[in-house]
Design an enzyme around this catalytic site. Structure first.
Site, PDB file in Angstrom:
ATOM      1  N   SER A  66       0.845  -1.198   0.000  1.00  0.00           N
ATOM      2  CA  SER A  66       0.000   0.000   0.000  1.00  0.00           C
ATOM      3  C   SER A  66       0.876   1.242   0.000  1.00  0.00           C
ATOM      4  O   SER A  66       2.109   1.167   0.035  1.00  0.00           O
ATOM      5  CB  SER A  66      -0.925   0.000   1.223  1.00  0.00           C
ATOM      6  OG  SER A  66      -0.174   0.254   2.401  1.00  0.00           O
ATOM      7  N   SER A  68       0.890   3.620   2.434  1.00  0.00           N
ATOM      8  CA  SER A  68       0.895   4.249   3.752  1.00  0.00           C
ATOM      9  C   SER A  68       2.268   4.768   4.169  1.00  0.00           C
ATOM     10  O   SER A  68       2.365   5.588   5.083  1.00  0.00           O
ATOM     11  CB  SER A  68       0.373   3.271   4.808  1.00  0.00           C
ATOM     12  OG  SER A  68       1.294   2.213   5.018  1.00  0.00           O
ATOM     13  N   LYS A 123       5.780   0.384   9.517  1.00  0.00           N
ATOM     14  CA  LYS A 123       5.577   1.793   9.850  1.00  0.00           C
ATOM     15  C   LYS A 123       6.892   2.344  10.392  1.00  0.00           C
ATOM     16  O   LYS A 123       7.882   1.632  10.532  1.00  0.00           O
ATOM     17  CB  LYS A 123       4.469   1.975  10.900  1.00  0.00           C
ATOM     18  CG  LYS A 123       3.124   1.364  10.540  1.00  0.00           C
ATOM     19  CD  LYS A 123       2.425   2.069   9.394  1.00  0.00           C
ATOM     20  CE  LYS A 123       1.083   1.401   9.076  1.00  0.00           C
ATOM     21  NZ  LYS A 123       0.441   1.993   7.875  1.00  0.00           N
ATOM     22  N   SER A 226      -2.791   6.609   6.324  1.00  0.00           N
ATOM     23  CA  SER A 226      -2.147   5.507   7.020  1.00  0.00           C
ATOM     24  C   SER A 226      -2.957   5.147   8.258  1.00  0.00           C
ATOM     25  O   SER A 226      -3.228   6.001   9.104  1.00  0.00           O
ATOM     26  CB  SER A 226      -0.718   5.897   7.441  1.00  0.00           C
ATOM     27  OG  SER A 226      -0.146   4.911   8.270  1.00  0.00           O
TER      28      SER A 226
END
Length: 277
Positions: A66, A68, A123, A226
């Site tokens: 993705s 994010s 992340k 996100s």
């Protein structure tokens, strides 16, 4: 699917066949051969063992699914994750057996998603145990100190034909880029129920959280696109997988034209290959 478990089972199974084949080799009459499945299993054991050791203790490949973590990582990036920098862990159960280093602010970290540990998430580490992290009006502060941010050229989303505000943020010696969308709300739109939920205070301008012991607070670099610690809370230490450090391929897929029986629109971005922060 738990690939680590499958790889462990394959390693054990082929290892048994390898041991059987090695032990019976001296007893085998001249010209006699073991069944093909025994020989094939024994031949594959060294290769599978090497893959198992490399993937479990050295580096593991992942694909970014993705946007994010844009602009640091984009959809279609294939990355390598250092499996030992945060400590040596047993495969499958992910139990740390040897401490090495601890995550630092600014690290890009892969971890098991707290709400569903069968999924791996990626992340950036923002809050360490004991930190007070505030994300208010789209500005980040840690322990009352604003994180240094410098506005740079807007980021163009090539496939969506719009721009995001782009900033250069600094954690000590670590600099990285992040995105904000001017028209996105400052408040957190999705808030789940998670352990230590009482450590977070939500309001119309964002969220402030105190990171509990043995946990980390994570954010995506594409801040308004996100789903991260603002929504699902903290990452426990036992969920850590490793530190992402290298892009080895970018491939965003192909479209198959059945009428002409060929692939079209296959895109490789060789310019993205390399290390990142």
């Amino acid at each position: 699917m738990n690939f680590a478990l499958i790889l462990l089972v394959l390693t054990l199974a082929t290892g048994v066949l390898y041991a059987i084949n090695f032990r019976l080799r001296k007893r085998r009459p001249a010209g006699a051969k073991e069944p093909a499945w025994v020989e094939w299993g024994a031949d594959f054991f060294p290769v599978i063992l090497l893959v198992f050791v490399l993937r479990s203790f050295i580096a593991e490949p992942f694909k970014i699914p993705s946007g994010s973590m844009m602009p640091t990582l984009v959809e279609g990036d294939f990355i390598l994750v250092n499996k030992y920098t945060y400590g040596i862990r047993l495969p499958v159960i992910n139990k740390k057996i040897l401490a090495v280093n601890e995550p630092q602010r600014g690290d890009v970290m892969v971890f098991r998603y707290p709400e569903n540990p069968s999924l791996d998430y990626i992340k950036r580490v923002i809050g360490l145990p004991g930190d007070v992290v505030a994300y208010q009006n789209k500005r980040l502060s840690i322990n009352g100190e604003p994180v240094e941010m410098t506005r740079i050229d807007d980021y163009a989303h090539a496939q969506r034909l719009y721009y995001s505000e782009q900033y250069l943020a600094k954690f000590g010696d670590v600099e990285h880029r992040l995105l904000n969308d001017a028209d996105a709300p400052a408040f957190v739109t999705e808030i789940g129920r998670f352990p230590y939920r009482e450590n977070c205070a939500y309001n119309a301008t964002g969220v402030t959280c105190t990171v509990p012991p043995g946990h980390y607070f994570m954010l995506g670099d594409n801040r308004d696109n996100s789903k991260d610690g603002r929504s699902w809370g903290f990452v426990p230490e036992e969920n850590i997988v490793g530190k992402a450090f290298f892009i080895w391929l970018n491939f965003n897929g192909c479209q198959l034209d059945f009428s002409r029986l060929k692939f079209i629109s296959c895109q490789f971005d060789l310019g993205r290959i390399g290390s990142f922060k």
